[in-house]
Write an enzyme that holds these catalytic residues in place. Structure first.
Site, short mmCIF file in Angstrom:
data_model
loop_
_atom_site.label_atom_id
_atom_site.label_comp_id
_atom_site.label_asym_id
_atom_site.label_seq_id
_atom_site.Cartn_x
_atom_site.Cartn_y
_atom_site.Cartn_z
N CYS A 2 0.86 -1.04 -0.36
CA CYS A 2 -0.25 -0.39 0.03
C CYS A 2 0.92 1.45 -0.41
O CYS A 2 1.79 0.99 0.64
CB CYS A 2 -0.80 0.02 1.55
SG CYS A 2 -1.96 -1.93 1.65
N ARG A 27 5.22 0.01 -5.47
CA ARG A 27 5.23 -1.16 -5.21
C ARG A 27 3.85 -2.17 -5.27
O ARG A 27 4.24 -2.44 -3.90
CB ARG A 27 4.55 -0.10 -3.63
CG ARG A 27 5.87 0.70 -3.78
CD ARG A 27 5.39 1.80 -2.54
NE ARG A 27 5.36 1.48 -0.82
CZ ARG A 27 5.66 1.30 -0.02
NH1 ARG A 27 6.81 2.12 -0.24
NH2 ARG A 27 6.03 0.68 0.72
N TRP A 76 -3.16 -2.31 -1.93
CA TRP A 76 -2.66 -4.28 -2.13
C TRP A 76 -3.50 -4.92 -0.65
O TRP A 76 -3.30 -4.87 0.50
CB TRP A 76 -1.17 -4.33 -1.93
CG TRP A 76 -0.75 -5.61 -2.11
CD1 TRP A 76 -0.34 -6.10 -3.53
CD2 TRP A 76 -0.88 -6.33 -1.18
NE1 TRP A 76 -0.17 -7.01 -3.64
CE2 TRP A 76 -0.11 -7.09 -2.39
CE3 TRP A 76 -0.73 -6.72 0.02
CZ2 TRP A 76 0.77 -8.80 -1.54
CZ3 TRP A 76 -0.32 -8.12 0.57
CH2 TRP A 76 0.38 -9.42 -0.23
N ASN A 102 -1.49 2.34 5.78
CA ASN A 102 -1.17 0.99 5.60
C ASN A 102 -1.43 -0.21 6.77
O ASN A 102 -0.83 0.11 7.86
CB ASN A 102 0.10 1.45 5.01
CG ASN A 102 -0.08 2.24 3.72
OD1 ASN A 102 -0.70 2.53 3.06
ND2 ASN A 102 0.74 2.65 2.95
N GLY A 103 -1.40 -1.20 6.64
CA GLY A 103 -0.36 -2.09 7.56
C GLY A 103 -2.06 -2.84 8.09
O GLY A 103 -3.18 -2.96 7.19
N GLU A 485 17.05 -18.01 -7.06
CA GLU A 485 16.67 -16.29 -7.98
C GLU A 485 16.26 -16.85 -9.45
O GLU A 485 14.67 -15.77 -9.80
CB GLU A 485 17.86 -15.99 -8.09
CG GLU A 485 17.88 -14.86 -8.45
CD GLU A 485 16.92 -13.24 -7.33
OE1 GLU A 485 16.02 -14.00 -6.49
OE2 GLU A 485 16.42 -12.76 -8.26
N LYS A 489 12.62 -15.59 -10.39
CA LYS A 489 12.53 -13.48 -12.05
C LYS A 489 11.29 -14.72 -12.75
O LYS A 489 10.68 -13.51 -13.22
CB LYS A 489 13.72 -13.28 -11.68
CG LYS A 489 14.58 -13.21 -11.56
CD LYS A 489 14.41 -11.50 -11.04
CE LYS A 489 13.30 -11.63 -10.21
NZ LYS A 489 14.00 -11.09 -8.35
N GLU A 492 7.66 -14.94 -11.30
CA GLU A 492 7.00 -13.72 -11.07
C GLU A 492 6.38 -12.83 -12.13
O GLU A 492 6.02 -12.31 -11.92
CB GLU A 492 8.30 -12.41 -9.64
CG GLU A 492 8.34 -12.89 -8.60
CD GLU A 492 9.91 -12.09 -8.11
OE1 GLU A 492 9.55 -11.36 -7.65
OE2 GLU A 492 10.71 -11.44 -8.75
N HIS A 508 16.81 -37.42 -8.39
CA HIS A 508 15.92 -37.17 -7.35
C HIS A 508 14.25 -36.98 -7.35
O HIS A 508 13.96 -36.96 -5.72
CB HIS A 508 16.28 -36.91 -5.63
CG HIS A 508 18.22 -37.16 -5.99
ND1 HIS A 508 17.93 -39.34 -5.51
CD2 HIS A 508 19.04 -36.90 -6.09
CE1 HIS A 508 19.19 -39.16 -4.67
NE2 HIS A 508 20.31 -37.52 -5.49
N LYS A 607 5.83 -4.65 -3.83
CA LYS A 607 7.60 -4.14 -3.81
C LYS A 607 8.14 -4.28 -2.20
O LYS A 607 8.72 -4.73 -1.96
CB LYS A 607 7.65 -2.84 -4.28
CG LYS A 607 9.25 -2.50 -4.15
CD LYS A 607 10.15 -3.48 -5.72
CE LYS A 607 11.71 -3.23 -5.16
NZ LYS A 607 12.33 -4.66 -6.58
#
Ligand code: F6R
Length: 612
Positions: A2, A27, A76, A102-103, A485, A489, A492, A508, A607
């Protein structure tokens, strides 16, 4: 996550707020809204979707909307789905106060139950609407907006960065912070509030950072900061160094591409003034006060989330194998809740781009409460993790706007390499060996620039694989976290399912997935385990998997096995991840572009993840 922006002054706040919200879009969010004070009442608009939708709606409904006090929000979703009703701002039962938040209000159900009993009705399902009602009740009781906010927050468990305005108190904004960053921009006859400096940097560079538990009453000419118990707190006005050009795309199609291409410079910035090549040593000013603890540490626990956690994994390889310091890596989200055994002779190293990730911040506090020395490797200057650590190192990557982290990762790795050399030298590594490592590290910006020169190969691979549903990424040693990573990427930003595995672990289980449709990205530098990885590649080939190899420039054998070969210069083994991740970032980027996804703001992602 947010975003908040607010304004009080004598200019029209509507374009200022909309522009601020646009700057906060990076964000990640799913709805947006604005509330302004006009003619003794609120004017509020909010909708699911983008800031552009909000601006269009405002233009259609009231192209001439002007106001001198107002606030905006990008949400968000946490409680309640992302729709028009749940978007912020929210207001109370009698429309006397409006709030952006926010929160998370953790005890909102208990408060809501009580308010429902008192006859309140709620429009949506958010915790924030409950907080608005609670402030409204207190405001009716005491008639003072600031006192009402203080009173309501006393009843709240959870986290918040809030702005509250009221037509009954038209000359002020009341803001408060606990666990969600908030800063006040100080202007001349006007003041701002924002969750992130980028929202207001076009207007002022003078800011006051609120600390947890602080409330501020902001008028056009004055900012009064206090505790929840109304004890005045004197705050320093600080100067932000952020440049507008740093938060603009500068000719690139996406922020992510710009940030990928910035890496030769950002890696150099991470080393600047710290790497002493001729002495084969490193100086890290931010560790000055804690260096004794670091050198005598029984072990280093690295903890982080997401991409920063991958950096921690590479750090573990570096610290153990070069500096011979026992190191362990923990997901920050797990660390806090498993009552970890942490002692006063442990160093806990938190890695975070934003410095605000709730899980990482909680891990910091947990480790600190157990007496450990906590150090931060952080990008955002002045962020919570940076401020609450005993010491640390800024990575100096500059603002990272693309939601998928790229340049922050290579800067984190560079700082971890510096820390490794520093510790290795302090623990007996010779100057000669230090010089070899330092010289090699210093070549990396140039080598990264070489990898970035030819992007055609990534476009070709993207065309070939843009319709695939799954991908496997393999690497060994310090390149195993690079495989993780690279896979992160891809998923995402392109929404293709991807897994990273240690190459030898493939047999395995994941080998069952391999068929003629499966792209397998293998990181295969000419190092001590090159032959082993080549054998793993043969295993994939035998099942008709399609190999994309990240290999060294002088490797000719790989051409026989791989369908596509991406070339990277050679480097010393443990610095390899800094180079090898670059092609994987570009690969994910060009595949996402070929699939037409929103690269800079992928769905559902934020973000800076400031909720647990
Ligand atoms: C991935 C990504 C996230 C973050 C994670 C931690 O591209 O950006 O996985 O790495 O949310 O964030 P920071 O580093 O800000 O603590």
């Amino acid at each position: 996550m947010c975003g908040i922006v607010g304004y009080i002054g004598s200019r029209n706040c509507v374009p200022i707020i909309l522009e601020g919200l646009r700057r906060l879009e990076y964000r990640g969010y799913d709805s947006a809204g604005i509330a302004v004070l006009r003619d003794g009442a609120f004017f509020i608009r909010k909708n699911a979707g983008k800031v552009a939708d909000l601006a269009n709606a405002l233009g259609r409904e009231n192209g001439t909307l002007t106001a001198e006090v107002g606030m905006g929000h990008t949400r968000w979703a946490t409680h309640g789905e992302p729709n028009d009703v749940n978007a912020h701002p929210h207001w109370d039962q009698h429309q006397q106060v409006a709030i952006v938040h926010n929160g998370i209000v953790e005890n909102y159900m208990a408060i809501k139950t009580k308010l429902l009993r008192d006859g309140h009705t709620f429009l949506g399902g958010t915790d924030t609407e409950v907080l608005a009602h609670l402030i409204g009740v207190m405001f009716e009781e005491c008639g003072d907006l600031t006192a009402a906010v203080r009173g309501a927050l006393r009843e709240v468990d959870g986290t918040y960065g809030i702005v509250v305005i009221s037509p009954k108190a038209p000359d002020k904004m009341v803001v408060a912070r606990k666990g969600s960053p908030l800063l006040i921009g100080v202007g001349d006859g006007e003041n701002y509030v924002a969750s992130d400096a980028s929202a207001i940097v076009a207007h002022t560079r003078k800011v006051v950072y609120l600390d947890d538990g602080e409330i501020a009453e902001i008028t056009r000419h004055r900012v009064r900061t206090m505790t929840i118990d109304d004890v005045t707190v004197e705050k320093q006005v600080q100067q932000i160094t952020l440049e507008l050009t740093q938060i603009e795309r500068g000719g690139f199609e996406h922020f992510m591409l710009k940030e990928i291409h910035e890496q030769p410079e950002t890696i150099l910035n991470a080393m600047r003034g710290r790497l002493m090549v001729d002495e084969g040593d490193v100086r890290l000013g931010g560790l000055q006060n804690t260096i004794g603890k670091l050198l005598s540490a029984r072990r280093i626990v690295l903890t982080a989330c997401g991409t920063s956690w991958h950096a921690a994994l590479v750090g573990e390889y570096m610290l153990e194998q070069i500096a011979r310091v026992p190191a362990e890596v923990e997901y920050a989200s797990e660390f806090r809740y498993r009552d970890p055994i942490v002692n006063i002779d442990d160093v806990v190293l938190l890695i975070s781009q934003s410095g605000e990730t709730a899980d990482t911040l909680s891990a910091l506090r947990e480790a600190k409460s157990k007496g450990a020395t906590v150090l931060g490797i952080v990008n955002v200057v002045g962020s919570s993790i940076a401020r609450e650590s005993h010491g640390g190192v800024y990575v100096h990557a500059g603002p990272e706007i693309g939601v998928a982290s790229t340049k922050a990762f290579t800067s984190q790795l560079t700082v971890l390499a510096l820390l490794t050399i520093l510790l290795a030298r302090a623990r007996g590594m010779t100057r000669e060996r230090g010089v070899v490592l330092a010289k090699e590290l210093a070549t990396l910006p140039e080598k990264v620039a070489q990898v970035l020169q030819n992007t055609q190969v990534f476009r070709d691979i993207a065309e070939e694989f843009k319709h695939c549903h799954n991908a496997l990424y393999l690497g060994r040693g310090a390149n195993f976290p690079v495989a993780l990573e690279g896979a992160l990427k891809l998923k995402e930003i392109s929404y293709i399912h991807a897994e990273g595995y240690p190459a030898a672990e493939m047999k395995h289980g994941p080998i069952a997935l391999i068929d003629k449709n499966m792209p397998v990205v293998v990181i295969v530098p000419k190092d001590g385990i090159y032959e082993k990885v080549m054998s793993n590649i043969q295993e994939v080939r035998a099942r008709r998997g399609r190999i994309i190899a990240v290999a060294n420039e002088d490797d000719t054998d790989i051409d026989q096995l791989a369908e596509f070969v991406i070339r990277v210069p050679r480097t010393y083994g443990f610095f390899g991840p800094i180079l090898n991740i670059i092609p994987l970032q570009l690969l994910a980027y060009y595949i996402a572009v070929a699939r037409g996804t929103n690269v800079d703001q992928p769905r559902n992602l934020a973000k800076s993840v400031t909720v647990e």
